[in-house]
Design an enzyme around this catalytic site. Sequence first.
Site, PDB file in Angstrom:
ATOM      1  N   GLY A  91      23.086 -32.062 -16.021  1.00 53.48           N
ATOM      2  CA  GLY A  91      21.983 -31.653 -15.145  1.00 53.48           C
ATOM      3  C   GLY A  91      21.340 -32.859 -14.497  1.00 53.48           C
ATOM      4  N   ALA A  97      13.032 -36.043 -34.792  1.00 48.13           N
ATOM      5  CA  ALA A  97      13.370 -34.689 -34.369  1.00 48.13           C
ATOM      6  C   ALA A  97      12.171 -33.751 -34.437  1.00 48.13           C
ATOM      7  CB  ALA A  97      14.508 -34.152 -35.247  1.00 48.13           C
ATOM      8  N   HIS A 132       1.966 -27.504 -62.915  1.00 46.62           N
ATOM      9  CA  HIS A 132       2.509 -28.466 -63.883  1.00 46.62           C
ATOM     10  C   HIS A 132       3.781 -27.899 -64.508  1.00 46.62           C
ATOM     11  CE1 HIS A 132       2.658 -31.580 -66.930  1.00 46.62           C
ATOM     12  NE2 HIS A 132       2.862 -30.630 -67.834  1.00 46.62           N
TER      13      HIS A 132
HETATM   14  P1  FAD Z   1      18.779 -35.704 -28.368  1.00 44.97           P
HETATM   15  O1  FAD Z   1      18.906 -35.123 -29.718  1.00 44.97           O
HETATM   16  O2  FAD Z   1      19.402 -37.015 -28.090  1.00 44.97           O
HETATM   17  O3  FAD Z   1      19.336 -34.605 -27.364  1.00 44.97           O
HETATM   18  C1  FAD Z   1      19.427 -34.812 -25.998  1.00 44.97           C
HETATM   19  C2  FAD Z   1      20.525 -33.926 -25.441  1.00 44.97           C
HETATM   20  O4  FAD Z   1      20.443 -33.933 -24.034  1.00 44.97           O
HETATM   21  C3  FAD Z   1      21.924 -34.407 -25.802  1.00 44.97           C
HETATM   22  O5  FAD Z   1      22.711 -33.313 -26.218  1.00 44.97           O
HETATM   23  C4  FAD Z   1      22.459 -34.983 -24.493  1.00 44.97           C
HETATM   24  O6  FAD Z   1      23.865 -34.859 -24.371  1.00 44.97           O
HETATM   25  C5  FAD Z   1      21.745 -34.103 -23.483  1.00 44.97           C
HETATM   26  N1  FAD Z   1      21.571 -34.721 -22.158  1.00 44.97           N
HETATM   27  C6  FAD Z   1      21.063 -35.942 -21.869  1.00 44.97           C
HETATM   28  N2  FAD Z   1      21.019 -36.121 -20.525  1.00 44.97           N
HETATM   29  C7  FAD Z   1      21.528 -34.984 -19.968  1.00 44.97           C
HETATM   30  C8  FAD Z   1      21.765 -34.564 -18.635  1.00 44.97           C
HETATM   31  N3  FAD Z   1      21.420 -35.320 -17.600  1.00 44.97           N
HETATM   32  N4  FAD Z   1      22.309 -33.353 -18.452  1.00 44.97           N
HETATM   33  C9  FAD Z   1      22.632 -32.552 -19.493  1.00 44.97           C
HETATM   34  N5  FAD Z   1      22.429 -32.890 -20.772  1.00 44.97           N
HETATM   35  C10 FAD Z   1      21.878 -34.094 -21.006  1.00 44.97           C
HETATM   36  N6  FAD Z   1      15.183 -37.792 -36.809  1.00 44.97           N
HETATM   37  C11 FAD Z   1      14.476 -37.163 -37.770  1.00 44.97           C
HETATM   38  O7  FAD Z   1      13.383 -36.673 -37.502  1.00 44.97           O
HETATM   39  N7  FAD Z   1      14.964 -37.036 -39.041  1.00 44.97           N
HETATM   40  C12 FAD Z   1      16.162 -37.555 -39.395  1.00 44.97           C
HETATM   41  O8  FAD Z   1      16.580 -37.415 -40.542  1.00 44.97           O
HETATM   42  C13 FAD Z   1      16.929 -38.227 -38.407  1.00 44.97           C
HETATM   43  N8  FAD Z   1      18.126 -38.755 -38.716  1.00 44.97           N
HETATM   44  C14 FAD Z   1      18.853 -39.378 -37.736  1.00 44.97           C
HETATM   45  C15 FAD Z   1      20.074 -39.944 -38.086  1.00 44.97           C
HETATM   46  C16 FAD Z   1      20.839 -40.601 -37.135  1.00 44.97           C
HETATM   47  C17 FAD Z   1      22.164 -41.194 -37.530  1.00 44.97           C
HETATM   48  C18 FAD Z   1      20.359 -40.662 -35.794  1.00 44.97           C
HETATM   49  C19 FAD Z   1      21.185 -41.335 -34.729  1.00 44.97           C
HETATM   50  C20 FAD Z   1      19.147 -40.110 -35.438  1.00 44.97           C
HETATM   51  C21 FAD Z   1      18.364 -39.484 -36.406  1.00 44.97           C
HETATM   52  N9  FAD Z   1      17.119 -38.945 -36.119  1.00 44.97           N
HETATM   53  C22 FAD Z   1      16.385 -38.326 -37.100  1.00 44.97           C
HETATM   54  C23 FAD Z   1      16.546 -39.012 -34.762  1.00 44.97           C
HETATM   55  C24 FAD Z   1      16.757 -37.672 -34.035  1.00 44.97           C
HETATM   56  O9  FAD Z   1      18.141 -37.395 -33.990  1.00 44.97           O
HETATM   57  C25 FAD Z   1      16.177 -37.727 -32.638  1.00 44.97           C
HETATM   58  O10 FAD Z   1      14.817 -38.118 -32.692  1.00 44.97           O
HETATM   59  C26 FAD Z   1      16.276 -36.379 -31.955  1.00 44.97           C
HETATM   60  O11 FAD Z   1      17.610 -35.955 -31.874  1.00 44.97           O
HETATM   61  C27 FAD Z   1      15.668 -36.425 -30.555  1.00 44.97           C
HETATM   62  O12 FAD Z   1      15.830 -35.187 -29.936  1.00 44.97           O
HETATM   63  P2  FAD Z   1      15.950 -35.060 -28.354  1.00 44.97           P
HETATM   64  O13 FAD Z   1      16.167 -33.602 -28.082  1.00 44.97           O
HETATM   65  O14 FAD Z   1      14.828 -35.742 -27.695  1.00 44.97           O
HETATM   66  O15 FAD Z   1      17.251 -35.868 -27.961  1.00 44.97           O
END
Ligand code: FAD
Length: 475
Positions: A122, A327, A451
Amino acid sequence: MSDEFDVIVIGGGPAGYPAALRAAQLGLSVACIDDWKNTDGSQSFGGTCLNAGCIPSKALLESSEWYHRAQHEFAAHGITLTGASFDLAQMQKRKNTIVKTSTQGILGLFKAAKVTPLPGHGRLLAAHRVEYTPADGAKRLLTGKAIVLASGSVPMALPSVPFDGGRVLDSWGALDMTEVPKRLGVIGAGVIGLELGSVWRRLGSEVVVLEALDGFLPMADQQVAQEARKQLSKQGLDIRLSAKVTGAEVSSAGVNLAYTDATGSHTLSVDRVVVAIGRRARTEGLLADNTGVVVNARGVIEVDAQCRTAVPTVYAVGDCVRGPMLAHKAKEEGVMVAELIAGHYGAVDYANVPSVIYTTPEIAWVGLTEEQVKASGRAYKVGVFPFMASGRARAMEAGSGFSKVIAAVDDDALLGVHVIGPMAGELIAEAVMAMSYSASTEDLQRIMHAHPTLSEGLHEAALAADKRAIDYPNR
Ligand code: FAD
Ligand code: NAD
């Protein structure tokens, strides 16, 4: 299919998919576009968290922890197990099944809520227009009364140690290894470095973690950080601070990492390297020129406290905006903007975002660290209760770590709560609730805790702040 929606969400991770679902619950027509690409080329919703982050990492942390316990803790319970071994292929299969169930679950939720899933890319063109490119490349123009940008983040690269998908891995690669490296180098002693370093250490790797800073877990309370370092080192994680990586020599035999620290220049020879030095907002390809949405010098989309961009009908949420890359923070922002778009009230309590590191022991906190409170100049009191004084923790063979409550002297307000120990990530929810409702230390002291539970530790820490702990000597 209509190309007109009330709301178009770009990104289907923990920020985007809840925004889409909540907007649909509130009666709006919604499409969610997501371009996540799995290693087999397929697309799935759920973003980093479900596909390559929170969920797969916790699946492997759980499996490796069971193996570790079988080897090191069963004997204390009187359980004899000889020749414990593990099948990494089965561990990975289990993890992949959990990921698949989770990501397909989102499609089920979309179907039930009548959200239109649009796999593909997108791009925001103007206030109400989005260019959608599915896998077949046939572009379509969509219009939305409101647009939510939820494009997430990607791993930061280290120019001197570029990812190659083989010897030098990002966090996703580190989750997908099909054999246990004999020697694993991890660059960055942050959340990913410690969680994934723990997984492979428990499975037998010699793990060396190189951290550029001279402090360990600087964002955590330093009493907690000290305990964490002690416990993780005991497990065999070799954590080296002030280590600045200057280059890498990659060959078919492994990787020679060059780094410097206070004592001079060193070489570390390992089989594989995981680079985990942070993540950056992903905004490439997201915005056409002159959309009016402002992206700052760090590539982060500028928003106000309610996640509004500079364009009134365009919102941005999750890892692509300011704040912790978590997340649960992403999800709350997604829900908030859906409610705002639908004309309801929406807000996120940024002061009370919990942090959890899923090592053993787990580390969790909410609010301020003791260092932050001290720096603020406010008079404060501290209560600490160690898990070794908890009957439940002892029964679990999990007596290391402690609960810590920091409160104001003047009005008794809870300023920060920190737990390092068993189930800290679950225990912290009580503190988040207490602080969200502006509870005082006395409120926490007066709440009855069952407890024997681990939560009694938090209760006793609150009591200890006023030198009235019952189950541990007051200091
Ligand atoms: P994302 O999860 O990165 O999702 C974004 C989505 O948008 C992706 O699917 C991407 O492909 C899509 N996208 C991007 N640009 C476009 C576009 N132009 N068009 C269409 N689609 C697009 N957080 C926690 O709170 N607890 C945890 O235990 C934790 N463990 C983690 C472990 C690892 C190994 C990693 C890498 C991260 C972890 N995190 C954790 C962090 C967490 O994954 C992120 O904070 C969270 O996923 C952010 O969500 P988001 O929706 O903003 O982005
Ligand atoms: P991080 O910011 O937690 O840690 C990165 C570490 O790398 C820091 O300690 C930093 O000082 C160090 N570093 C930076 N450059 C370096 C260099 N050149 N050499 C050596 N060390 C260097 O980042 P991360 O661990 O990559 O995680 C990324 C994000 O994902 C974090 O923001 C985190 O919130 C999120 N995450 C959360 C969880 C969780 O909630 N349990 C789990 C994993 C990831």
